[in-house]
Design a protein around this motif. Structure first.
Motif, PDB file in Angstrom:
ATOM      1  N   ARG A  65      39.598  -6.788-141.640  1.00  0.00           N
ATOM      2  CA  ARG A  65      38.907  -6.278-142.926  1.00  0.00           C
ATOM      3  C   ARG A  65      37.475  -5.832-142.166  1.00  0.00           C
ATOM      4  O   ARG A  65      36.815  -4.868-142.496  1.00  0.00           O
ATOM      5  CB  ARG A  65      38.599  -7.365-143.853  1.00  0.00           C
ATOM      6  CG  ARG A  65      37.521  -7.082-144.848  1.00  0.00           C
ATOM      7  CD  ARG A  65      37.680  -7.982-146.063  1.00  0.00           C
ATOM      8  NE  ARG A  65      37.052  -9.122-145.778  1.00  0.00           N
ATOM      9  CZ  ARG A  65      37.652 -10.457-145.386  1.00  0.00           C
ATOM     10  NH1 ARG A  65      39.009 -10.429-145.836  1.00  0.00           N
ATOM     11  NH2 ARG A  65      37.186 -11.408-145.189  1.00  0.00           N
ATOM     12  N   GLU A  66      36.941  -6.858-141.122  1.00  0.00           N
ATOM     13  CA  GLU A  66      35.861  -6.537-140.498  1.00  0.00           C
ATOM     14  C   GLU A  66      35.742  -5.535-139.213  1.00  0.00           C
ATOM     15  O   GLU A  66      35.145  -5.213-138.590  1.00  0.00           O
ATOM     16  CB  GLU A  66      35.116  -7.893-140.111  1.00  0.00           C
ATOM     17  CG  GLU A  66      34.722  -8.651-141.379  1.00  0.00           C
ATOM     18  CD  GLU A  66      34.251 -10.007-141.010  1.00  0.00           C
ATOM     19  OE1 GLU A  66      34.066 -10.311-139.689  1.00  0.00           O
ATOM     20  OE2 GLU A  66      33.720 -10.618-141.749  1.00  0.00           O
ATOM     21  N   GLY A  67      36.887  -5.329-138.846  1.00  0.00           N
ATOM     22  CA  GLY A  67      37.085  -4.240-137.598  1.00  0.00           C
ATOM     23  C   GLY A  67      37.007  -5.155-136.525  1.00  0.00           C
ATOM     24  O   GLY A  67      36.577  -4.351-135.526  1.00  0.00           O
ATOM     25  N   THR A  68      37.108  -6.549-136.276  1.00  0.00           N
ATOM     26  CA  THR A  68      36.810  -7.372-135.025  1.00  0.00           C
ATOM     27  C   THR A  68      38.169  -7.775-134.420  1.00  0.00           C
ATOM     28  O   THR A  68      39.089  -7.838-135.210  1.00  0.00           O
ATOM     29  CB  THR A  68      35.820  -8.367-135.517  1.00  0.00           C
ATOM     30  OG1 THR A  68      36.308  -9.210-136.352  1.00  0.00           O
ATOM     31  CG2 THR A  68      34.442  -7.746-135.707  1.00  0.00           C
ATOM     32  N   GLY A  69      37.938  -8.184-133.362  1.00  0.00           N
ATOM     33  CA  GLY A  69      39.042  -8.815-132.775  1.00  0.00           C
ATOM     34  C   GLY A  69      38.669  -9.554-131.530  1.00  0.00           C
ATOM     35  O   GLY A  69      37.789  -9.882-131.221  1.00  0.00           O
ATOM     36  N   GLY A  70      39.609 -10.228-130.721  1.00  0.00           N
ATOM     37  CA  GLY A  70      39.158 -11.094-129.624  1.00  0.00           C
ATOM     38  C   GLY A  70      38.359 -12.216-130.063  1.00  0.00           C
ATOM     39  O   GLY A  70      38.874 -12.989-130.912  1.00  0.00           O
ATOM     40  N   SER A  71      37.169 -12.240-129.519  1.00  0.00           N
ATOM     41  CA  SER A  71      36.583 -13.533-129.792  1.00  0.00           C
ATOM     42  C   SER A  71      35.967 -13.348-131.036  1.00  0.00           C
ATOM     43  O   SER A  71      35.028 -14.257-131.332  1.00  0.00           O
ATOM     44  CB  SER A  71      35.429 -13.691-128.724  1.00  0.00           C
ATOM     45  OG  SER A  71      34.706 -12.540-128.696  1.00  0.00           O
ATOM     46  N   SER A  73      33.545 -11.032-131.921  1.00  0.00           N
ATOM     47  CA  SER A  73      32.264 -10.536-131.499  1.00  0.00           C
ATOM     48  C   SER A  73      32.406  -8.971-131.466  1.00  0.00           C
ATOM     49  O   SER A  73      31.448  -8.581-130.593  1.00  0.00           O
ATOM     50  CB  SER A  73      31.668 -11.185-130.315  1.00  0.00           C
ATOM     51  OG  SER A  73      32.409 -11.069-129.130  1.00  0.00           O
ATOM     52  N   GLY A  74      33.236  -8.330-131.905  1.00  0.00           N
ATOM     53  CA  GLY A  74      33.183  -7.003-132.085  1.00  0.00           C
ATOM     54  C   GLY A  74      34.261  -6.423-131.122  1.00  0.00           C
ATOM     55  O   GLY A  74      34.216  -5.209-130.733  1.00  0.00           O
ATOM     56  N   GLY A  75      35.436  -6.958-131.239  1.00  0.00           N
ATOM     57  CA  GLY A  75      36.542  -6.530-130.367  1.00  0.00           C
ATOM     58  C   GLY A  75      36.704  -7.069-129.039  1.00  0.00           C
ATOM     59  O   GLY A  75      35.865  -7.684-128.581  1.00  0.00           O
ATOM     60  N   GLY A 403      31.144   4.184-126.770  1.00  0.00           N
ATOM     61  CA  GLY A 403      30.335   3.589-127.487  1.00  0.00           C
ATOM     62  C   GLY A 403      30.651   3.824-128.989  1.00  0.00           C
ATOM     63  O   GLY A 403      31.237   5.018-129.311  1.00  0.00           O
ATOM     64  N   HIS A 404      30.171   2.689-129.911  1.00  0.00           N
ATOM     65  CA  HIS A 404      30.402   2.966-131.256  1.00  0.00           C
ATOM     66  C   HIS A 404      28.830   3.358-131.702  1.00  0.00           C
ATOM     67  O   HIS A 404      28.099   2.489-131.981  1.00  0.00           O
ATOM     68  CB  HIS A 404      30.945   1.667-131.781  1.00  0.00           C
ATOM     69  CG  HIS A 404      31.135   1.635-133.424  1.00  0.00           C
ATOM     70  ND1 HIS A 404      31.797   2.689-133.990  1.00  0.00           N
ATOM     71  CD2 HIS A 404      30.419   1.134-134.194  1.00  0.00           C
ATOM     72  CE1 HIS A 404      31.629   2.468-135.416  1.00  0.00           C
ATOM     73  NE2 HIS A 404      30.845   1.568-135.620  1.00  0.00           N
ATOM     74  N   TYR A 405      28.438   4.687-132.073  1.00  0.00           N
ATOM     75  CA  TYR A 405      27.241   5.164-132.353  1.00  0.00           C
ATOM     76  C   TYR A 405      26.900   4.625-133.464  1.00  0.00           C
ATOM     77  O   TYR A 405      27.578   4.878-134.575  1.00  0.00           O
ATOM     78  CB  TYR A 405      27.395   6.549-132.274  1.00  0.00           C
ATOM     79  CG  TYR A 405      25.940   6.959-132.666  1.00  0.00           C
ATOM     80  CD1 TYR A 405      24.845   7.104-131.782  1.00  0.00           C
ATOM     81  CD2 TYR A 405      25.854   7.832-133.801  1.00  0.00           C
ATOM     82  CE1 TYR A 405      23.678   7.517-131.921  1.00  0.00           C
ATOM     83  CE2 TYR A 405      24.523   8.305-134.171  1.00  0.00           C
ATOM     84  CZ  TYR A 405      23.175   8.221-133.366  1.00  0.00           C
ATOM     85  OH  TYR A 405      22.157   8.672-133.642  1.00  0.00           O
ATOM     86  N   THR A 406      25.636   3.990-133.741  1.00  0.00           N
ATOM     87  CA  THR A 406      25.198   3.640-135.248  1.00  0.00           C
ATOM     88  C   THR A 406      23.985   4.104-135.499  1.00  0.00           C
ATOM     89  O   THR A 406      23.052   3.394-136.369  1.00  0.00           O
ATOM     90  CB  THR A 406      25.252   2.007-135.185  1.00  0.00           C
ATOM     91  OG1 THR A 406      24.132   1.517-134.102  1.00  0.00           O
ATOM     92  CG2 THR A 406      26.671   1.312-135.092  1.00  0.00           C
ATOM     93  N   GLY A 407      23.399   5.113-134.949  1.00  0.00           N
ATOM     94  CA  GLY A 407      22.268   5.465-134.963  1.00  0.00           C
ATOM     95  C   GLY A 407      21.989   6.562-136.114  1.00  0.00           C
ATOM     96  O   GLY A 407      22.875   6.908-136.809  1.00  0.00           O
ATOM     97  N   PRO A 408      21.026   7.274-136.081  1.00  0.00           N
ATOM     98  CA  PRO A 408      20.722   8.435-137.234  1.00  0.00           C
ATOM     99  C   PRO A 408      21.724   9.386-137.166  1.00  0.00           C
ATOM    100  O   PRO A 408      22.169   9.731-136.119  1.00  0.00           O
ATOM    101  CB  PRO A 408      19.369   8.833-137.065  1.00  0.00           C
ATOM    102  CG  PRO A 408      18.763   8.005-136.006  1.00  0.00           C
ATOM    103  CD  PRO A 408      19.694   7.094-135.182  1.00  0.00           C
TER     104      PRO A 408
END
Length: 416
Positions: A65-71, A73-75, A403-408
């Motif tokens: 649901r949150e799109g995370t995996g591994g530890s 902490s974001g994949g 990179g997973h861009y999260t800027g403007p």
């Protein structure tokens, strides 16, 4: 935290089953445990751990649901390797129990096993004169306050300049580099006032640069075993950095220098020095209580305790403590370590890790607080080269995540 608590009669999963359900490596399951996202229970007979199926499924749904995996902490970056496998409070080098290898073979023999999958009994490493001379000249130019990791990193760069074949990335050439680089690094550690020698095993040569005390058979065995135990430990931060460098086809000297740079971070190689200082302070005060209280009051975690990949005891610490218990001079520091673990257990039940075991050894043998980090760096150089060798056989530049861009959201107007 967990979305819901499992029922006491829930179906139990093995580590491998839990890993497959979560889509991670088995050792990452224990990272979830150490962070409080999963609970574990020892399997019947005391071997391995089991996990509640409902709890694992809940975590898997949350990750999806949150799109995370591994530890969590974001994949997770998963890298194919044949070198080290960590599972259920044990770890293996090329499928062989690492603690048993270290107990029966020298550091040099374990390094060769990791590099080639072949055991070369009695193998020793030696460095050519030009390599050592270049490294020592560079290290001698450093300020007096330079720490051992600074010296090792500069020594690796200087040694590269003396090797015209450093850009040959064939397996044979890289193995040749490995066998001369490690003793060159040790030779470059020449602190003022120490009487050192460059003959014998690598452990003997390193000892003469860490302590003014004469080594005996028992203490040399501890140092050699520590080196062998620390050769590799899967994709630690420094090892991942080495593989990124090797992916870009940096030569072995440059890859090792990269690993040394990351190792110097306070969350990686410095841990053993903090544990050393903790041990010496407990020895000075005679009680771990006030020392632990000050650490917790300052908001610091207790060094030398816990490991994200082991829910139980760090097998490296267990192996070293077993050897240290046979040495009378280590008794006070061992008692201090046990006091630290017992006192901290009232706050958080964590087992001793290899940093605490190294601290007992270095404090008992009149070594500086930086000695544990030096031992770690020299030992891990062999593992870094093993990972570089593997990466040279992979597609170039594959270690290039997006990179997973999260800027403007573009396009944005030009700034005034």
């Amino acid at each position: 935290m967990r979305d819901q608590e499992p029922g006491p009669a829930g179906r139990r999963l093995t580590t491998q089953e839990a890993a497959e359900l979560l889509g991670v490596k088995p050792e990452t399951v224990y990272a979830y445990v150490s962070r409080g996202h999963l609970s574990s229970r020892r399997a019947p007979g005391g071997r391995g751990s089991t996990f509640d199926a409902q709890e694992v499924e809940t975590l898997a749904r949350r990750n999806k649901r949150e799109g995370t995996g591994g530890s969590g902490s974001g994949g997770e970056l998963s890298v194919r390797t044949r070198l080290t496998f960590i599972d259920t409070d044990r770890y293996y080098f090329r499928g062989v129990d690492a603690t048993e290898l270290a107990a029966r073979h020298s550091y040099e023999e374990v390094a060769e096993w990791l590099w080639t999958g072949r055991l070369r009994r009695g193998v020793t490493f030696s460095a050519p004169g030009p390599s050592v001379a270049a490294a020592r000249r560079a290290v001698d130019a450093l300020p007096e306050h330079a720490d051992p990791t600074d010296r090792l990193r500069i020594a690796a760069i200087a040694a590269a300049t003396a090797d015209p074949l450093r850009f040959d990335l064939s397996e044979e050439s890289v193995l040749g580099t490995a066998r001369i680089l490690i003793p060159t690094l040790v030779a470059a550690l020449t602190p003022t006032g120490f009487s050192y020698h460059d003959e014998g095993s690598l452990a003997e040569r390193l000892w003469s640069r860490l302590s003014r005390r004469a080594a005996d058979e028992a203490t040399l065995r501890v140092l050699d075993t520590a080196l062998a135990l620390l050769v590799d430990h899967d994709l630690a931060a420094s090892t991942l950095a080495v593989r990124v460098a090797a992916s870009a086809r940096a030569h072995a000297y440059a890859a090792v220098s990269t690993g040394l740079g990351v190792l110097e971070g306070p969350l990686h190689g410095a841990a053993s020095g903090l544990a050393h200082k903790l041990i010496t302070e407990v020895l000075d005060r005679g009680d771990a209580g006030p020392v632990i209280a000050e650490e917790l009051r300052a908001g610091r975690r207790i060094p030398g305790l816990g490991h994200r990949l082991y829910a139980g005891e760090d097998p490296r610490a267990r192996a070293l403590f077993g050897l240290l218990e046979e040495i009378p001079r280590c008794e006070p520091a061992l008692a201090a370590a046990h006091d630290i673990v017992a006192t901290a257990a009232r706050h958080t039940p964590l087992h001793a890790n290899v940093d605490l075991a190294l601290a007992v050894f270095t404090a008992s043998c009149a070594m500086p607080a930086t000695a544990g980090e030096t031992i770690f760096a020299v030992a891990r150089t062999a593992g870094w080269i093993a990972h570089a060798l593997e990466e040279y056989g992979e597609r170039p530049l594959r270690m290039r995540p997006s990179g997973h861009y999260t800027g403007p959201k573009p396009p944005q107007p030009l700034p005034e």
